[in-house]
Design a protein around this motif. Structure first.
Motif, PDB file in Angstrom:
ATOM      1  N   GLN A 159      40.221  33.002  48.793  1.00 54.54           N
ATOM      2  CA  GLN A 159      40.006  34.408  49.334  1.00 54.54           C
ATOM      3  C   GLN A 159      39.861  35.500  48.091  1.00 54.54           C
ATOM      4  O   GLN A 159      40.956  35.446  47.308  1.00 54.54           O
ATOM      5  N   VAL A 160      38.995  36.188  48.252  1.00 54.04           N
ATOM      6  CA  VAL A 160      38.916  37.280  47.243  1.00 54.04           C
ATOM      7  C   VAL A 160      38.639  38.477  47.792  1.00 54.04           C
ATOM      8  O   VAL A 160      38.046  38.602  48.970  1.00 54.04           O
ATOM      9  N   ALA A 161      38.861  39.541  47.351  1.00 51.91           N
ATOM     10  CA  ALA A 161      38.524  41.034  47.593  1.00 51.91           C
ATOM     11  C   ALA A 161      37.083  41.522  46.859  1.00 51.91           C
ATOM     12  O   ALA A 161      37.295  41.324  45.842  1.00 51.91           O
ATOM     13  N   VAL A 162      36.191  41.914  47.526  1.00 53.38           N
ATOM     14  CA  VAL A 162      35.078  42.253  46.863  1.00 53.38           C
ATOM     15  C   VAL A 162      34.750  43.784  47.269  1.00 53.38           C
ATOM     16  O   VAL A 162      34.634  44.242  48.540  1.00 53.38           O
ATOM     17  N   LYS A 163      34.974  44.586  46.256  1.00 52.02           N
ATOM     18  CA  LYS A 163      34.684  45.937  46.189  1.00 52.02           C
ATOM     19  C   LYS A 163      33.214  46.368  46.010  1.00 52.02           C
ATOM     20  O   LYS A 163      32.762  45.961  44.974  1.00 52.02           O
ATOM     21  N   PRO A 201      34.328  35.095  31.679  1.00 50.11           N
ATOM     22  CA  PRO A 201      33.573  35.360  30.549  1.00 50.11           C
ATOM     23  C   PRO A 201      32.264  35.788  31.316  1.00 50.11           C
ATOM     24  O   PRO A 201      31.843  35.680  32.443  1.00 50.11           O
ATOM     25  N   LEU A 202      31.445  36.265  30.296  1.00 46.83           N
ATOM     26  CA  LEU A 202      30.178  37.046  30.634  1.00 46.83           C
ATOM     27  C   LEU A 202      29.265  36.125  31.440  1.00 46.83           C
ATOM     28  O   LEU A 202      28.493  36.516  32.628  1.00 46.83           O
ATOM     29  N   LEU A 203      28.843  34.769  30.953  1.00 46.30           N
ATOM     30  CA  LEU A 203      27.965  34.094  31.497  1.00 46.30           C
ATOM     31  C   LEU A 203      28.222  33.740  32.890  1.00 46.30           C
ATOM     32  O   LEU A 203      27.499  33.597  33.900  1.00 46.30           O
ATOM     33  N   ILE A 204      29.596  33.657  33.363  1.00 45.69           N
ATOM     34  CA  ILE A 204      30.170  33.295  34.666  1.00 45.69           C
ATOM     35  C   ILE A 204      30.026  34.512  35.614  1.00 45.69           C
ATOM     36  O   ILE A 204      29.625  34.427  36.623  1.00 45.69           O
ATOM     37  N   GLN A 205      30.304  35.750  34.950  1.00 50.04           N
ATOM     38  CA  GLN A 205      30.368  36.982  35.931  1.00 50.04           C
ATOM     39  C   GLN A 205      28.656  37.264  36.483  1.00 50.04           C
ATOM     40  O   GLN A 205      28.683  37.793  37.411  1.00 50.04           O
ATOM     41  N   GLU A 257      51.630  41.180  36.021  1.00 50.04           N
ATOM     42  CA  GLU A 257      52.134  41.089  37.700  1.00 50.04           C
ATOM     43  C   GLU A 257      51.889  42.122  38.625  1.00 50.04           C
ATOM     44  O   GLU A 257      52.047  41.724  39.681  1.00 50.04           O
ATOM     45  N   ASN A 258      52.047  43.442  38.061  1.00 49.39           N
ATOM     46  CA  ASN A 258      51.932  44.737  38.927  1.00 49.39           C
ATOM     47  C   ASN A 258      50.589  45.346  38.723  1.00 49.39           C
ATOM     48  O   ASN A 258      50.639  46.565  39.012  1.00 49.39           O
ATOM     49  N   ILE A 259      49.582  44.676  38.351  1.00 44.52           N
ATOM     50  CA  ILE A 259      48.316  45.465  38.219  1.00 44.52           C
ATOM     51  C   ILE A 259      47.509  44.251  38.891  1.00 44.52           C
ATOM     52  O   ILE A 259      47.555  43.259  38.740  1.00 44.52           O
ATOM     53  N   LEU A 260      46.645  44.817  39.733  1.00 40.71           N
ATOM     54  CA  LEU A 260      45.652  44.123  40.431  1.00 40.71           C
ATOM     55  C   LEU A 260      44.733  43.124  39.884  1.00 40.71           C
ATOM     56  O   LEU A 260      44.145  43.343  38.926  1.00 40.71           O
ATOM     57  N   GLY A 261      44.883  41.751  40.055  1.00 39.39           N
ATOM     58  CA  GLY A 261      44.216  40.780  39.436  1.00 39.39           C
ATOM     59  C   GLY A 261      42.685  41.012  39.422  1.00 39.39           C
ATOM     60  O   GLY A 261      42.151  40.957  40.600  1.00 39.39           O
ATOM     61  N   TYR A 262      41.797  40.828  38.325  1.00 36.27           N
ATOM     62  CA  TYR A 262      40.549  40.937  38.229  1.00 36.27           C
ATOM     63  C   TYR A 262      39.681  39.629  37.953  1.00 36.27           C
ATOM     64  O   TYR A 262      40.464  38.806  37.159  1.00 36.27           O
ATOM     65  N   ILE A 263      38.702  39.481  38.794  1.00 39.75           N
ATOM     66  CA  ILE A 263      37.910  38.402  38.582  1.00 39.75           C
ATOM     67  C   ILE A 263      36.753  38.424  37.798  1.00 39.75           C
ATOM     68  O   ILE A 263      36.333  37.986  36.996  1.00 39.75           O
ATOM     69  N   GLY A 264      36.014  39.719  38.324  1.00 39.38           N
ATOM     70  CA  GLY A 264      34.587  39.824  37.477  1.00 39.38           C
ATOM     71  C   GLY A 264      33.733  40.946  38.388  1.00 39.38           C
ATOM     72  O   GLY A 264      34.300  41.320  39.423  1.00 39.38           O
ATOM     73  N   SER A 265      32.667  41.082  37.763  1.00 36.81           N
ATOM     74  CA  SER A 265      31.780  42.180  38.045  1.00 36.81           C
ATOM     75  C   SER A 265      30.500  41.729  38.097  1.00 36.81           C
ATOM     76  O   SER A 265      30.157  40.650  37.315  1.00 36.81           O
ATOM     77  N   ASP A 266      29.694  42.255  39.103  1.00 36.08           N
ATOM     78  CA  ASP A 266      28.118  41.801  39.270  1.00 36.08           C
ATOM     79  C   ASP A 266      27.225  42.783  39.555  1.00 36.08           C
ATOM     80  O   ASP A 266      27.829  43.600  40.562  1.00 36.08           O
ATOM     81  N   GLN A 292      23.517  47.121  44.838  1.00 38.51           N
ATOM     82  CA  GLN A 292      24.775  46.802  45.249  1.00 38.51           C
ATOM     83  C   GLN A 292      25.754  46.505  43.928  1.00 38.51           C
ATOM     84  O   GLN A 292      25.346  45.501  43.271  1.00 38.51           O
ATOM     85  N   LEU A 293      26.874  47.265  43.602  1.00 39.53           N
ATOM     86  CA  LEU A 293      27.751  46.925  42.489  1.00 39.53           C
ATOM     87  C   LEU A 293      28.981  46.390  42.993  1.00 39.53           C
ATOM     88  O   LEU A 293      29.642  47.202  43.591  1.00 39.53           O
ATOM     89  N   TRP A 294      29.124  45.138  42.470  1.00 37.53           N
ATOM     90  CA  TRP A 294      30.398  44.474  43.207  1.00 37.53           C
ATOM     91  C   TRP A 294      31.602  44.291  41.946  1.00 37.53           C
ATOM     92  O   TRP A 294      31.222  44.155  40.882  1.00 37.53           O
ATOM     93  N   VAL A 295      32.800  44.456  42.423  1.00 40.57           N
ATOM     94  CA  VAL A 295      33.908  44.151  41.507  1.00 40.57           C
ATOM     95  C   VAL A 295      34.960  43.279  42.260  1.00 40.57           C
ATOM     96  O   VAL A 295      35.286  43.501  43.426  1.00 40.57           O
ATOM     97  N   LEU A 296      34.968  42.092  41.828  1.00 36.76           N
ATOM     98  CA  LEU A 296      35.871  40.956  42.754  1.00 36.76           C
ATOM     99  C   LEU A 296      37.190  40.989  41.847  1.00 36.76           C
ATOM    100  O   LEU A 296      37.481  40.833  40.831  1.00 36.76           O
ATOM    101  N   THR A 297      38.395  40.982  43.012  1.00 35.54           N
ATOM    102  CA  THR A 297      39.762  41.170  42.557  1.00 35.54           C
ATOM    103  C   THR A 297      40.452  40.065  43.651  1.00 35.54           C
ATOM    104  O   THR A 297      39.862  39.440  44.356  1.00 35.54           O
ATOM    105  N   HIS A 298      41.745  39.621  43.131  1.00 36.10           N
ATOM    106  CA  HIS A 298      42.496  38.991  44.033  1.00 36.10           C
ATOM    107  C   HIS A 298      42.623  39.848  45.448  1.00 36.10           C
ATOM    108  O   HIS A 298      42.492  40.857  45.754  1.00 36.10           O
ATOM    109  N   TYR A 299      42.759  39.002  46.392  1.00 38.34           N
ATOM    110  CA  TYR A 299      43.219  39.327  47.694  1.00 38.34           C
ATOM    111  C   TYR A 299      44.278  39.175  48.327  1.00 38.34           C
ATOM    112  O   TYR A 299      45.138  38.281  47.931  1.00 38.34           O
TER     113      TYR A 299
END
Length: 593
Positions: free
Chosen positions: A310-314, A276-280, A339-348, A357-364
């Motif tokens: 662990q997360v991946a931060v782009k 949700p937006l508030l968490i992102q 299941e075959n698309i990279l899991g997305y957590i959020g952006s900030d 800096q523009l962040w995109v958080l995904t699964h690692y």
């Protein structure tokens, strides 16, 4: 010489005669005084005062004259002795008399001759003979301190014995002896030497340890400085403590296009992908960056820790804001999760070192990209089927539109390559990097930008290289993805063991274009020459590899209308896997992972 001595002798005789006469007069005077001792006391005391004074004066004069005479005698004797000169041997042999003249040196005009034996601090003895020709040197050579130690310096000592003599060649013969060397002195010298070596060794090791410690401290300080510079926020398990502490680095929104303004138009409250937006809006404050795991044209990818996971931060730079917006919008699409698309957590959006800096958080995924995985290991038929089928599943989910009240639009990736596909620990793959993706929205034009030739040149289809692609037709973009997927299948099959052999990993067209080809290089090879990656002949003897080679040819066909759609590719791969005895397939037609 006799003429010079005659006046001095006469003077000496005259002095002697005067002294004898004076002595006789004094003796007579004393005798007469003793004879008159019986006179009365008053006259005796009165008459005796003057003679006593004269007697004392005569005695003092007598003593002075005797001292003068003795001094003259000694001076005369010394002069005679000083004028006497001798000849001395200068050699190191025990008998210099029998040596030949060229080996024996003679010192002339010498006051004294000497021979010596000297022992140094190490117990080595040396002998020598010589002479003294100057009076000032006599006290230094011919003193009475034989067997004496030389002036001691630090940890040094020595002994010497010098014998002096007067006469021609008197220093011939044996050399003087030295007392035996005490054992305790030798032991003390040895102990001192050993102690010096130990002190020197300890000093060297101490200096080395000090240098190593200084280097370690410098590296530690530098690492902490870099870590603080790269990590703008810290993850804390106690969120109340985290937000209450003032010592943490706060990340603030920056730039004209803030995250809140963008999310109002493109984000939902959680029904689609991501948080949700508030968490992102607070993600950047809750993530700790650990290390960089990759770099690209957009920026870098970091491994981070978010709530203990662990997360991946782009991380995008501010100049790539459009790519960040596009990727955030694609990931936030409703029903995109697969299941075959990279899991997305959020952006900030954060501010670090006065830059945005523009962040995109995904699964690692620890195994990294398919490009790295193929470099590391060869594949079996089962591994190859899992990889290709999982990529096809993800591509089908992207290309197909899901209809409904809140359905999913069709999406074209536009930058499909082995580096943008990640490998899970179970061997399946996920599609990542949607910075150039395009969504097909009903009754809306395609948002592809001003330049149609985007993506990686090596994986571009012939119609994109030749600029014949119809940018208003979404189907053209999907067929371009199929061409790129055919090249990925060729990379995977090349690393598959067939006939007990697997080729080393190579990128497509490695043998005809440079490592960083340009548009014209790829256009000449792909469009003009109609060249495609070579397929080994031995694949024809393997049913699975032969079927894969036929599927590749249909997918990279020069005519885009001939290429198979993603769903047809998936079904073909399933049939090939079922027909192969090397691939384990379940009753439901799914491949065992």
């Amino acid at each position: 010489m006799a003429t010079n001595m005659f006046p001095k002798t006469i003077i000496f005789i005259l002095f002697l005669t005067i002294c004898q006469g004076t002595n006789a007069a004094i003796k007579d005077k004393i005798q007469s005084d003793e004879n008159n001792a019986d006179t009365d006391t008053n006259s005796e005391i009165r008459e005796k005062t003057v003679p006593d004074l004269e007697l004392m004066q005569n005695r003092n004069q007598h003593h002075r004259m005797m001292n003068t005479i003795q001094s003259i005698r000694r001076h005369s004797k010394t002069k005679r002795r000083m004028k006497k000169r001798y000849k001395c041997y200068v050699c190191e042999s025990s008998d210099c008399h029998n040596l030949p003249e060229e080996a024996s040196h003679i010192c002339t005009n010498a006051l004294q001759c000497w021979k010596s034996r000297v022992r140094d601090a190490f117990g080595v003895e040396t002998v020598s003979r010589g002479c003294t020709t100057q009076h000032d040197h006599l006290p230094f050579y011919c003193n009475n301190y034989a067997h004496s130690s030389s002036p001691k310096k630090r940890d040094t000592s020595g002994q010497y014995n010098i014998e002096c003599c007067v006469g021609d060649y008197c220093n011939n013969g044996t050399f003087p002896e030295l007392p035996p060397l005490p054992n305790d002195d030798h032991d003390a010298t040895h102990i001192n030497s050993t102690r010096n070596y130990i002190v020197l060794t300890l000093g060297m090791f101490g200096a080395l340890i000090a240098i190593v410690m200084i280097v370690c401290v410098v590296l530690y300080i530098r690492r902490r400085t870099d870590h603080k510079r790269m990590v703008p926020s810290r993850t804390k398990h106690d969120q109340d403590t985290y937000y209450a502490g003032d010592e943490l680095l706060r990340v603030t929104s920056a730039g004209d296009s803030t995250l809140r303004e963008y999310m109002q138009h493109s984000m939902t409250s959680g029904s689609g992908g991501g948080l949700p937006l508030l968490i992102q809006r607070t993600l950047s404050k809750q993530v700790t960056l650990m290390n960089c795991i990759g770099k690209g044209r957009y920026g870098g990818v970091w491994r981070g820790i978010w709530h203990g996971e662990q997360v991946a931060v782009k991380i995008f730079s501010s100049r790539d804001e459009e790519s960040w917006k596009r990727e955030t919008e694609i990931y936030s699409t409703i029903l995109l999760r697969h299941e075959n698309i990279l899991g997305y957590i959020g952006s900030d959006m954060t501010s670090h070192n006065s830059s945005t800096q523009l962040w995109v958080l995904t699964h690692y995924y620890p195994l990294g990209s398919l490009y790295d995985h193929l470099h590391r290991s060869a594949l079996s038929h089962h591994d190859m089927a899992i990889i290709c089928l999982s990529i096809a599943n993800g591509l089908v989910h992207l290309h197909n539109e899901i209809f409904g009240t809140k359905g999913k639009p069709a999406i074209a990736h536009r930058d499909l390559k082995s580096k943008n596909i990640l490998v899970r620990e179970n061997g399946t793959c996920v599609i990542a990097d949607f910075g150039l993706a395009v969504m097909h929205k009903p009754n809306a034009p395609l948002d592809i930008g001003s330049n149609p030739r985007v993506g990686t040149k090596r994986y571009m289809s012939p119609e994109i290289l030749d600029q014949r692609i119809n940018l208003n037709c979404f189907e053209s973009l999907r067929r371009a993805d199929v061409y790129s997927f055919a090249l990925i299948m060729w990379e995977v099959c090349r690393r598959t063991i067939s006939g007990g052999f697997a080729e080393e990993y190579k990128v497509p067209y490695y043998d005809v274009v440079p490592s960083d080809p340009g548009f014209e290089d790829m256009r000449k090879v792909v469009v003009i020459d109609s060249y495609r990656p070579s397929i080994p002949n031995r694949w024809s003897s393997d049913n699975l590899m032969d079927g894969m080679s036929k599927l590749m040819r249909e997918c990279w066909h020069p005519n885009a209308n001939v290429r198979l759609p993603a769903l047809r590719i998936k079904k073909t791969l399933q049939k090939l896997a079922e027909a192969s005895s090397d691939v384990k397939v379940g009753y439901d037609g799914e491949i065992y992972v």
